[in-house]
Scaffold this active site. Structure first.
Site, PDB file in Angstrom:
ATOM      1  N   GLU A 125       2.079  -5.384  -2.795  1.00  0.00           N
ATOM      2  CA  GLU A 125       0.830  -4.789  -2.316  1.00  0.00           C
ATOM      3  C   GLU A 125       1.206  -3.983  -1.089  1.00  0.00           C
ATOM      4  OE1 GLU A 125      -2.813  -4.785   0.355  1.00  0.00           O
ATOM      5  OE2 GLU A 125      -0.796  -5.490   0.779  1.00  0.00           O
ATOM      6  N   ASP A 182      -0.425  -0.751   1.884  1.00  0.00           N
ATOM      7  CA  ASP A 182      -1.618  -0.089   2.428  1.00  0.00           C
ATOM      8  C   ASP A 182      -1.319   1.388   2.681  1.00  0.00           C
ATOM      9  OD1 ASP A 182      -3.109  -2.684   3.007  1.00  0.00           O
ATOM     10  OD2 ASP A 182      -1.273  -2.966   4.157  1.00  0.00           O
ATOM     11  N   GLU A 202      -3.393  -0.272  -1.758  1.00  0.00           N
ATOM     12  CA  GLU A 202      -4.703  -0.434  -1.135  1.00  0.00           C
ATOM     13  C   GLU A 202      -5.031   0.819  -0.327  1.00  0.00           C
ATOM     14  OE1 GLU A 202      -5.314  -3.821   1.517  1.00  0.00           O
ATOM     15  OE2 GLU A 202      -7.227  -2.935   2.130  1.00  0.00           O
TER      16      GLU A 202
HETATM   17  O1  G3P Z   1      -5.050  -6.144  -0.660  1.00  0.00           O
HETATM   18  C1  G3P Z   1      -5.220  -7.397  -0.104  1.00  0.00           C
HETATM   19  C2  G3P Z   1      -5.074  -7.441   1.383  1.00  0.00           C
HETATM   20  O2  G3P Z   1      -3.992  -6.650   1.773  1.00  0.00           O
HETATM   21  C3  G3P Z   1      -6.316  -6.984   2.077  1.00  0.00           C
HETATM   22  O3  G3P Z   1      -6.271  -7.191   3.438  1.00  0.00           O
HETATM   23  O4  G3P Z   1      -6.057  -6.383   5.736  1.00  0.00           O
HETATM   24  O5  G3P Z   1      -4.092  -7.386   4.615  1.00  0.00           O
HETATM   25  O6  G3P Z   1      -4.898  -5.134   3.951  1.00  0.00           O
HETATM   26  P1  G3P Z   1      -5.270  -6.483   4.472  1.00  0.00           P
HETATM   27 MG    MG Z   2      -3.683  -4.630   2.247  1.00  0.00          MG
END
Ligand code: G3P
Ligand code: MG
Length: 235
Positions: A35, A37, A110
C-alpha cells in the site's frame, strides 16, 4: 500469511515509509503487495508520500503541492528513520510501478485527495498505471469517495477501494453503489458476518492498518482478501 499481506507504506517498520527501500523489501520478502500514498507536486508529478507536508519524513519543510519535483528530489527521505538510509529519495509513482514490473504483486495506491484537492490527480494516476499495464494488479483507494467516483467515470475497469473509519451500517450497500471492488475499513469494525455479507455481494474486504499477526490471522480467517499491515519487525 505473507500471501495475504499488503505492506503499509512498504515494509515501513524496518525501512523509511513510502521509499523504494521499503517497497523492494516487500518484494524480497514475498508479500502479496504494498500500500502506498500519493500526493501531487506543484508541477503535476505523482509524489509517493503520506503527509501533505514533507516535514515529518524528510529534512525539508513545506507542502508537496508548493514544491517542484526537482525540489522534492533534493530532499533526504531516509535520515529521519535511520542513518543507514541517509540520502534515500522520495519516489514518484512511476518508479514504484517500474519496480513491480511483471511480478505477481498487488499495488494499492491511496490517493491523498482528502485534505488538498489536486486537480487532475485521478487522471494522472490512471494514466501511469495503464502505461505500465498494471491496471489488473492495482487497487485505487481513497478516503475521498468523490475521487473514487471520478476514477470510475474515467475508467470503468479500474478497481476502486472505499476507505473509511466509521462502523458503517450495511457498508456493502454503499460499496456496491460506488461500483467498488473492495471495502477498506478500519480493522476494528470488521466482523465475520460483515465479511460474509460483502463477499455475497461481490465485494472484497481489505482492512487497515493491522499491527499484529494475531489480528491479521483472525481477519484472514473471516475471509478478507488482504490485510494492510505494518510489516517488518520479526514477521
Ligand atoms: O490505505 C490504508 C491506510 O494507509 C490509510 O491510512 O493514514 O496510513 O494512509 P493512512
Ligand atoms: Mg495510506
Amino acid at each position: 500469511m505473507k500471501e495475504k499481506i499488503l505492506a503499509h507504506r512498504g515494509v515501513s517498520l524496518t525501512a523509511p515509509e513510502n521509499t523504494m527501500s521499503a517497497f523492494a523489501a516487500a518484494v524480497e520478502q514475498g508479500l502479496a503487495g504494498i500500500e502506498l500514498d500519493v500526493q501531487m507536486s506543484k508541477d503535476g508529478h505523482l509524489i509517493v508520500i503520506h503527509d501533505e507536508r514533507v516535514d515529518r519524513t524528510t529534512n525539508g519543510k513545506g507542502l508537496v503541492k508548493d514544491m517542484t519535483l526537482e525540489e522534492i528530489k533534493n530532499l533526504d527521505a531516509g535520515s529521519w528513520f535511520a542513518e543507514k538510509y541517509s540520502g534515500v529519495k522520495i519516489p514518484v509513482l512511476e518508479e514504484v510501478l517500474e519496480l513491480i514490473g511483471q511480478r505477481e504483486f498487488i499495488i494499492n495506491i491511496e490517493l491523498k485527495s482528502g485534505i488538498i484537492q489536486y486537480p487532475g490527480l485521478e487522471e494522472r494516476v490512471l494514466k501511469a498505471v495503464k502505461k505500465c499495464g498494471l491496471l489488473d494488479r492495482t487497487i485505487l483507494s481513497s478516503f475521498n469517495h468523490y475521487s473514487l467516483l471520478k476514477i470510475k467515470e474515467i475508467s470503468e475497469d479500474a478497481r476502486i477501494g472505499v476507505l473509511y473509519y466509521a462502523g458503517l451500517v450495511d457498508p456493502w450497500e454503499y460499496g456496491r453503489n460506488l461500483k467498488a471492488y473492495s471495502l477498506h475499513p478500519f480493522f476494528p469494525s470488521v466482523t465475520e458476518q460483515m465479511v460474509k455479507e460483502c463477499l455475497e455481494q461481490g465485494l472484497q474486504v481489505i482492512p487497515f492498518t493491522v499491527k499484529d499477526k494475531e489480528t491479521a490471522k483472525k481477519l484472514i480467517d473471516f475471509g478478507v482478501e488482504y490485510v494492510i499491515m505494518d510489516w517488518g519487525r520479526v514477521n
